[in-house]
Design a protein around this motif. Sequence first.
Motif, PDB file in Angstrom:
ATOM      1  N   ALA A 171      -3.161  -1.727 -10.187  1.00 33.99           N
ATOM      2  CA  ALA A 171      -4.518  -1.304  -9.818  1.00 33.99           C
ATOM      3  C   ALA A 171      -5.241  -2.414  -9.057  1.00 33.99           C
ATOM      4  CB  ALA A 171      -5.309  -0.927 -11.071  1.00 33.99           C
ATOM      5  N   THR A 172      -5.115  -3.646  -9.558  1.00 34.97           N
ATOM      6  CA  THR A 172      -5.769  -4.782  -8.911  1.00 34.97           C
ATOM      7  C   THR A 172      -5.197  -5.015  -7.519  1.00 34.97           C
ATOM      8  OG1 THR A 172      -6.054  -5.789 -11.099  1.00 34.97           O
ATOM      9  CG2 THR A 172      -6.432  -7.205  -9.185  1.00 34.97           C
ATOM     10  N   ASN A 173      -3.883  -4.952  -7.391  1.00 35.98           N
ATOM     11  CA  ASN A 173      -3.259  -5.189  -6.095  1.00 35.98           C
ATOM     12  C   ASN A 173      -3.535  -4.073  -5.102  1.00 35.98           C
ATOM     13  OD1 ASN A 173      -2.026  -7.775  -6.301  1.00 35.98           O
ATOM     14  ND2 ASN A 173      -0.467  -6.921  -7.653  1.00 35.98           N
ATOM     15  N   LEU A 174      -3.639  -2.840  -5.579  1.00 33.47           N
ATOM     16  CA  LEU A 174      -4.029  -1.738  -4.698  1.00 33.47           C
ATOM     17  C   LEU A 174      -5.423  -1.988  -4.128  1.00 33.47           C
ATOM     18  CD1 LEU A 174      -2.702   1.231  -6.826  1.00 33.47           C
ATOM     19  CD2 LEU A 174      -2.112   0.861  -4.414  1.00 33.47           C
ATOM     20  N   LEU A 175      -6.331  -2.434  -4.991  1.00 34.52           N
ATOM     21  CA  LEU A 175      -7.690  -2.728  -4.550  1.00 34.52           C
ATOM     22  C   LEU A 175      -7.706  -3.892  -3.562  1.00 34.52           C
ATOM     23  CD1 LEU A 175     -10.781  -2.440  -4.699  1.00 34.52           C
ATOM     24  CD2 LEU A 175     -10.717  -3.901  -6.741  1.00 34.52           C
ATOM     25  N   LEU A 176      -7.010  -4.970  -3.896  1.00 33.81           N
ATOM     26  CA  LEU A 176      -6.988  -6.142  -3.014  1.00 33.81           C
ATOM     27  C   LEU A 176      -6.383  -5.786  -1.653  1.00 33.81           C
ATOM     28  CD1 LEU A 176      -5.890  -8.972  -5.490  1.00 33.81           C
ATOM     29  CD2 LEU A 176      -8.205  -8.396  -4.727  1.00 33.81           C
ATOM     30  N   ASN A 177      -5.366  -4.938  -1.673  1.00 34.07           N
ATOM     31  CA  ASN A 177      -4.756  -4.529  -0.406  1.00 34.07           C
ATOM     32  C   ASN A 177      -5.743  -3.742   0.457  1.00 34.07           C
ATOM     33  OD1 ASN A 177      -2.280  -4.037   1.337  1.00 34.07           O
ATOM     34  ND2 ASN A 177      -2.850  -1.932   0.850  1.00 34.07           N
ATOM     35  N   ALA A 178      -6.518  -2.873  -0.181  1.00 30.13           N
ATOM     36  CA  ALA A 178      -7.505  -2.082   0.564  1.00 30.13           C
ATOM     37  C   ALA A 178      -8.599  -2.972   1.147  1.00 30.13           C
ATOM     38  CB  ALA A 178      -8.116  -1.017  -0.343  1.00 30.13           C
ATOM     39  N   ILE A 179      -9.003  -3.996   0.408  1.00 34.90           N
ATOM     40  CA  ILE A 179     -10.003  -4.942   0.926  1.00 34.90           C
ATOM     41  C   ILE A 179      -9.413  -5.708   2.104  1.00 34.90           C
ATOM     42  CG2 ILE A 179     -11.412  -6.966   0.386  1.00 34.90           C
ATOM     43  CD1 ILE A 179     -11.386  -5.970  -2.562  1.00 34.90           C
ATOM     44  N   LYS A 180      -8.165  -6.095   1.965  1.00 37.32           N
ATOM     45  CA  LYS A 180      -7.497  -6.837   3.045  1.00 37.32           C
ATOM     46  C   LYS A 180      -7.367  -5.982   4.303  1.00 37.32           C
ATOM     47  CE  LYS A 180      -3.109  -9.135   4.156  1.00 37.32           C
ATOM     48  NZ  LYS A 180      -1.762  -9.506   3.624  1.00 37.32           N
ATOM     49  N   VAL A 181      -6.923  -4.754   4.131  1.00 38.64           N
ATOM     50  CA  VAL A 181      -6.732  -3.853   5.276  1.00 38.64           C
ATOM     51  C   VAL A 181      -8.047  -3.565   5.978  1.00 38.64           C
ATOM     52  CG1 VAL A 181      -6.120  -1.481   5.911  1.00 38.64           C
ATOM     53  CG2 VAL A 181      -4.630  -2.792   4.380  1.00 38.64           C
ATOM     54  N   SER A 182      -9.089  -3.330   5.196  1.00 43.29           N
ATOM     55  CA  SER A 182     -10.401  -3.009   5.778  1.00 43.29           C
ATOM     56  C   SER A 182     -11.166  -4.253   6.196  1.00 43.29           C
ATOM     57  CB  SER A 182     -11.234  -2.216   4.772  1.00 43.29           C
ATOM     58  OG  SER A 182     -11.517  -3.010   3.615  1.00 43.29           O
ATOM     59  N   LEU A 200      -8.388   2.715   0.634  1.00 45.08           N
ATOM     60  CA  LEU A 200      -7.592   3.106  -0.534  1.00 45.08           C
ATOM     61  C   LEU A 200      -7.024   4.509  -0.356  1.00 45.08           C
ATOM     62  CD1 LEU A 200      -9.567   1.794  -3.648  1.00 45.08           C
ATOM     63  CD2 LEU A 200      -7.124   1.476  -3.243  1.00 45.08           C
ATOM     64  N   GLN A 201      -7.867   5.418   0.081  1.00 48.94           N
ATOM     65  CA  GLN A 201      -7.424   6.800   0.246  1.00 48.94           C
ATOM     66  C   GLN A 201      -6.291   6.907   1.267  1.00 48.94           C
ATOM     67  OE1 GLN A 201      -8.903   9.664  -1.611  1.00 48.94           O
ATOM     68  NE2 GLN A 201      -6.812  10.163  -0.995  1.00 48.94           N
ATOM     69  N   ALA A 202      -6.302   6.021   2.239  1.00 51.37           N
ATOM     70  CA  ALA A 202      -5.283   6.047   3.297  1.00 51.37           C
ATOM     71  C   ALA A 202      -4.000   5.304   2.915  1.00 51.37           C
ATOM     72  CB  ALA A 202      -5.865   5.453   4.583  1.00 51.37           C
ATOM     73  N   THR A 203      -3.966   4.707   1.707  1.00 47.26           N
ATOM     74  CA  THR A 203      -2.791   3.938   1.278  1.00 47.26           C
ATOM     75  C   THR A 203      -1.539   4.809   1.257  1.00 47.26           C
ATOM     76  OG1 THR A 203      -4.143   2.480  -0.101  1.00 47.26           O
ATOM     77  CG2 THR A 203      -1.794   2.598  -0.617  1.00 47.26           C
ATOM     78  N   ARG A 204      -0.471   4.272   1.867  1.00 42.54           N
ATOM     79  CA  ARG A 204       0.799   4.988   1.895  1.00 42.54           C
ATOM     80  C   ARG A 204       1.950   4.037   1.544  1.00 42.54           C
ATOM     81  NH1 ARG A 204      -2.304   8.284   1.709  1.00 42.54           N
ATOM     82  NH2 ARG A 204      -2.705  10.106   3.047  1.00 42.54           N
ATOM     83  N   ASP A 205       2.756   4.439   0.577  1.00 42.24           N
ATOM     84  CA  ASP A 205       3.972   3.706   0.188  1.00 42.24           C
ATOM     85  C   ASP A 205       3.704   2.240  -0.144  1.00 42.24           C
ATOM     86  OD1 ASP A 205       5.606   5.954   0.469  1.00 42.24           O
ATOM     87  OD2 ASP A 205       5.859   5.597   2.615  1.00 42.24           O
ATOM     88  N   PHE A 206       2.614   1.986  -0.857  1.00 40.97           N
ATOM     89  CA  PHE A 206       2.325   0.616  -1.285  1.00 40.97           C
ATOM     90  C   PHE A 206       3.371   0.194  -2.313  1.00 40.97           C
ATOM     91  CE2 PHE A 206       0.320  -2.490  -4.121  1.00 40.97           C
ATOM     92  CZ  PHE A 206      -0.078  -3.441  -3.191  1.00 40.97           C
ATOM     93  N   PRO A 207       4.014  -0.986  -2.126  1.00 41.74           N
ATOM     94  CA  PRO A 207       5.119  -1.395  -3.008  1.00 41.74           C
ATOM     95  C   PRO A 207       4.642  -1.936  -4.354  1.00 41.74           C
ATOM     96  CG  PRO A 207       4.730  -3.084  -1.363  1.00 41.74           C
ATOM     97  CD  PRO A 207       3.806  -1.940  -1.012  1.00 41.74           C
ATOM     98  N   ALA A 208       4.111  -1.069  -5.190  1.00 40.51           N
ATOM     99  CA  ALA A 208       3.626  -1.460  -6.506  1.00 40.51           C
ATOM    100  C   ALA A 208       4.796  -1.667  -7.464  1.00 40.51           C
ATOM    101  CB  ALA A 208       2.682  -0.398  -7.058  1.00 40.51           C
ATOM    102  N   VAL A 209       4.534  -2.347  -8.566  1.00 43.34           N
ATOM    103  CA  VAL A 209       5.582  -2.575  -9.562  1.00 43.34           C
ATOM    104  C   VAL A 209       6.049  -1.256 -10.173  1.00 43.34           C
ATOM    105  CG1 VAL A 209       6.110  -3.658 -11.779  1.00 43.34           C
ATOM    106  CG2 VAL A 209       4.744  -4.891 -10.093  1.00 43.34           C
ATOM    107  N   SER A 210       5.123  -0.343 -10.409  1.00 47.51           N
ATOM    108  CA  SER A 210       5.476   0.931 -11.044  1.00 47.51           C
ATOM    109  C   SER A 210       6.041   1.945 -10.050  1.00 47.51           C
ATOM    110  CB  SER A 210       4.260   1.519 -11.765  1.00 47.51           C
ATOM    111  OG  SER A 210       3.177   1.716 -10.866  1.00 47.51           O
ATOM    112  N   GLY A 211       6.266   1.537  -8.791  1.00 39.83           N
ATOM    113  CA  GLY A 211       6.846   2.419  -7.789  1.00 39.83           C
ATOM    114  C   GLY A 211       5.995   2.483  -6.541  1.00 39.83           C
ATOM    115  N   LYS A 212       6.572   2.913  -5.450  1.00 40.35           N
ATOM    116  CA  LYS A 212       5.801   3.041  -4.215  1.00 40.35           C
ATOM    117  C   LYS A 212       4.685   4.058  -4.403  1.00 40.35           C
ATOM    118  CE  LYS A 212       9.242   1.654  -0.784  1.00 40.35           C
ATOM    119  NZ  LYS A 212      10.005   2.068   0.416  1.00 40.35           N
TER     120      LYS A 212
END
Length: 385
Positions: free
Chosen positions: A319-330, A342-354
């Motif tokens: 959850a934290t890395n998804l958020l940080l990635n969205a801040i980085k992208v934007s 965040l809504q546009a996130t696609r295939d983010f390589p999270a630990v629990s799966g893409k």
Amino acid sequence: MFKPRLYIFLAVLVLVLAFTVTGCSSSKEPARQDEKVIKIGFIGPISGDMKTFGESARNAFNLAVEQSGGKVGDYSIETIILDDRNDAAVAADVATRLIAEDKVQAIVGSLTHRTTFPISQIANGNKVVMVAGAATNPAVTLENGVRKDFVFRACYIDPLQGAIAARFASNNLKAKTAAVLYNKEDSYYNTGLAASFKDTFIKSGGNVLAFESYLQNDVDFSEKLNNIARLKPDILYLPDLHQKAGLIAKQAREKKINAIFIGGDGWDSTEYESAMEGGYFTNHFSASDPRPEVKKWVEDYRSRYGSAPDARSTLYYDATNLLLNAIKVSNSDDPAVIKDALQATRDFPAVSGKISFSADGNPIKPAAVMQVKEGKQVYVTTMTP
């Protein structure tokens, strides 16, 4: 008469106590005037009945921020960590504080539906981005069926794991018949998993011979199990927490029910009733998953904290890395812009799966299937929705 030194001592003591009660901490000193800062709040049960899980969730959040170097895009990260004690009223209070007083742009948390639901209402109402960690109830991202635009989650929702359990039973175990026994007073978790398992198992060509329920405080399941014993199903689906599932499993074996037991992530534990041996359950994560992302995460967490991460800490990390990635992208501190990223996130390589996000803010990702062997959970496979 009090002396001045005593007045000073008492004043300092009051400040320390106030700080301790709120459970607040910050990752950095106040920003310089010319420094661009984004404030992120953490909410989790650092005390109370879910303390152990809350502490590991906090560890995961801190580790994700540390690994970012405390900076994302052009922004330095300032974190505020608050304890909800797994209490809905406390969760609402700390969420309000984070938004009204601390002026956070985003929140990570919380752990259970009880606390995450009120946080989601407050965050969305104030247009603050929120990424839930482990709360699987669909209502977290929806309000009467309407999308809460600023709310997302890292965990899959309850219907998804019920469906995956049914597909595993049908495709992998070649089961033709099943029975379901669930807690009908748990109108979210138990009922959601039970319904989705039943629907998917039938669609997969199976036959649900019994769809039985019990009450929260029931401890004797004889009547329901006698009926199930007569039907001799291949599978008995028990979507309750491992303590209750273990009690039912023990009574089922005493009645000579030889069905394979299957459950949900509520079975995630380090201790199992002996009658659960050989049973399977769906989970968000397995430390034995051979994917590189999992191996690195387990090594990093163990190196930092001296123990293996659990499923809930993994979800907070994602959850934290998804958020940080969205801040980085934007590269923005505007919650509306971060929300769109965040809504546009696609295939983010999270630990629990893409992870990609559905229109409802839920992750589209796989689930791990575990088996209880020699009293421990063992990784079996990963299944996609």
